[in-house]
Every structure is written in C-alpha cells, then in structure tokens.
Design a protein around this motif. Structure first.
Motif, mmCIF file in Angstrom:
data_model
loop_
_atom_site.group_PDB
_atom_site.id
_atom_site.type_symbol
_atom_site.label_atom_id
_atom_site.label_comp_id
_atom_site.label_asym_id
_atom_site.label_seq_id
_atom_site.Cartn_x
_atom_site.Cartn_y
_atom_site.Cartn_z
ATOM 1 N N UNK A 250 0.844 -1.189 0.000
ATOM 2 C CA UNK A 250 0.000 0.000 0.000
ATOM 3 C C UNK A 250 0.882 1.243 0.000
ATOM 4 N N UNK A 251 0.277 2.401 -0.147
ATOM 5 C CA UNK A 251 1.052 3.641 -0.125
ATOM 6 C C UNK A 251 0.260 4.735 0.592
ATOM 7 N N UNK A 252 0.900 5.869 0.796
ATOM 8 C CA UNK A 252 0.305 6.961 1.566
ATOM 9 C C UNK A 252 -0.991 7.468 0.929
ATOM 10 N N UNK A 253 -1.041 7.555 -0.394
ATOM 11 C CA UNK A 253 -2.260 8.048 -1.035
ATOM 12 C C UNK A 253 -3.440 7.101 -0.787
ATOM 13 N N UNK A 254 -3.204 5.796 -0.763
ATOM 14 C CA UNK A 254 -4.275 4.838 -0.464
ATOM 15 C C UNK A 254 -4.723 4.970 0.990
ATOM 16 N N UNK A 255 -3.765 5.199 1.889
ATOM 17 C CA UNK A 255 -4.099 5.350 3.301
ATOM 18 C C UNK A 255 -4.954 6.604 3.520
ATOM 19 N N UNK A 256 -4.591 7.692 2.846
ATOM 20 C CA UNK A 256 -5.374 8.924 2.948
ATOM 21 C C UNK A 256 -6.768 8.714 2.367
ATOM 22 N N UNK A 257 -6.858 7.937 1.299
ATOM 23 C CA UNK A 257 -8.144 7.644 0.681
ATOM 24 C C UNK A 257 -9.058 6.874 1.640
ATOM 25 N N UNK A 258 -8.487 5.913 2.377
ATOM 26 C CA UNK A 258 -9.270 5.150 3.353
ATOM 27 C C UNK A 258 -9.837 6.088 4.418
ATOM 28 N N UNK A 259 -8.998 6.990 4.910
ATOM 29 C CA UNK A 259 -9.440 7.938 5.943
ATOM 30 C C UNK A 259 -10.527 8.846 5.375
ATOM 31 N N UNK A 260 -10.340 9.325 4.162
ATOM 32 C CA UNK A 260 -11.316 10.203 3.519
ATOM 33 C C UNK A 260 -12.657 9.486 3.324
ATOM 34 N N UNK A 261 -12.616 8.260 2.827
ATOM 35 C CA UNK A 261 -13.843 7.498 2.597
ATOM 36 C C UNK A 261 -14.557 7.166 3.903
ATOM 37 N N UNK A 262 -13.794 7.158 5.001
ATOM 38 C CA UNK A 262 -14.383 6.929 6.320
ATOM 39 C C UNK A 262 -15.145 8.170 6.785
ATOM 40 N N UNK A 263 -14.855 9.327 6.167
ATOM 41 C CA UNK A 263 -15.575 10.553 6.483
ATOM 42 C C UNK A 263 -14.747 11.640 7.137
ATOM 43 N N UNK A 264 -13.433 11.470 7.120
ATOM 44 C CA UNK A 264 -12.545 12.422 7.782
ATOM 45 C C UNK A 264 -11.538 13.014 6.800
ATOM 46 N N UNK A 265 -11.081 14.234 7.088
ATOM 47 C CA UNK A 265 -9.994 14.827 6.319
ATOM 48 C C UNK A 265 -8.719 14.040 6.608
ATOM 49 N N UNK A 266 -7.835 13.968 5.624
ATOM 50 C CA UNK A 266 -6.545 13.291 5.774
ATOM 51 C C UNK A 266 -5.493 14.181 5.124
ATOM 52 N N UNK A 267 -4.840 15.018 5.944
ATOM 53 C CA UNK A 267 -3.925 16.048 5.453
ATOM 54 C C UNK A 267 -4.672 16.922 4.447
ATOM 55 N N UNK A 268 -4.194 16.965 3.196
ATOM 56 C CA UNK A 268 -4.803 17.827 2.182
ATOM 57 C C UNK A 268 -6.026 17.193 1.512
ATOM 58 N N UNK A 269 -6.279 15.919 1.782
ATOM 59 C CA UNK A 269 -7.415 15.213 1.178
ATOM 60 C C UNK A 269 -8.662 15.464 2.030
ATOM 61 N N UNK A 270 -9.654 16.090 1.421
ATOM 62 C CA UNK A 270 -10.890 16.423 2.125
ATOM 63 C C UNK A 270 -11.749 15.173 2.292
ATOM 64 N N UNK A 271 -12.478 15.116 3.388
ATOM 65 C CA UNK A 271 -13.353 13.982 3.677
ATOM 66 C C UNK A 271 -14.344 13.754 2.539
ATOM 67 N N UNK A 272 -14.537 12.491 2.203
ATOM 68 C CA UNK A 272 -15.530 12.093 1.207
ATOM 69 C C UNK A 272 -16.919 12.421 1.759
ATOM 70 N N UNK A 273 -17.721 13.103 0.971
ATOM 71 C CA UNK A 273 -19.034 13.568 1.437
ATOM 72 C C UNK A 273 -19.936 12.414 1.866
ATOM 73 N N UNK A 274 -19.961 11.328 1.102
ATOM 74 C CA UNK A 274 -20.811 10.179 1.449
ATOM 75 C C UNK A 274 -20.376 9.574 2.778
#
Length: 121
Positions: A79-103
C-alpha cells in the motif's frame, strides 16, 4: 586460448554484475507515516483505526485524538500513503490535504462531525 577463455569469463562476469546492479530493489521494510485528520472523539479513533486495519499492508494504526494525528505503520510493497489517505477520507474524515468524502462524512454520527453536527464543507 587461456587468455581468450579468461576474457570471455571476465566479460560474462561484468555483464552479470551489471544486470544485478540495474535490477530495482523492492523496499519491503515497513514504513511509518503520520496523517493529520479531522477526528474529534474516541468513536472517531475507533472508526479510523478499524477501517485502516482492513487496508492490505497496514500493520498498525494509532490515532491520537488530542493532536488528531494518526500514525500508521505499513508495508510499502502492499500500500502507499495516497491509499491510506483515501481510506481515511472514505471513512468521512480529512486526511492532510485530502478532504473527507461527502458520502462517508454523511454517515458519521453528528458528534463526530466538525462543529458537532454543522454542515461539512
């Protein structure tokens, strides 16, 4: 004859060593990353850590609610950092510069949303 055999062996050895030198080495050593989140409480902590634990290659995830920083130990071959940030975002939270996924954000309990239930932007 011995000289030509010696030169052939030497040339073969040099070519073989060059092919090994140009082979990219895989980085199987675990890495650690710290990602700033928008987590608020213990429920956020449990949710983020649980969802990260399902990501292939994640060895450990620990969220410090006070600092809102999750420390993740992971295998960079899986895995890599971008995938980890994506998991956090899809969970509904911001992850550094990646904004939380609305759904994902909409599924959070109101106490876990920014401002305790105010609309997320």
């Amino acid at each position: 004859m011995f000289r030509s055999l010696f030169l052939t062996a030497l040339t073969s050895l040099l070519l073989l060593s060059q092919s090994f030198a140009s082979t990219p080495t895989r980085d199987d050593k675990d890495k650690e990353v710290k990602i700033k989140t928008s987590a608020i409480c213990g429920m956020c902590k449990a949710r983020i850590e649980r969802n990260l634990s399902f990501e292939k290659g994640v060895k450990e995830a620990d969220l410090d609610v006070k600092t809102k920083v999750v420390t993740i130990k992971y295998n960079p071959a899986k895995t890599d950092v971008s995938k980890l940030k994506s998991v956090i975002s899809k969970t509904g939270y911001d992850a550094d510069e990646v904004v939380a996924d609305q759904a994902g954000y909409n599924k959070l309990p109101s106490c876990c949303k920014k401002g305790g239930g105010m609309d997320h932007q």
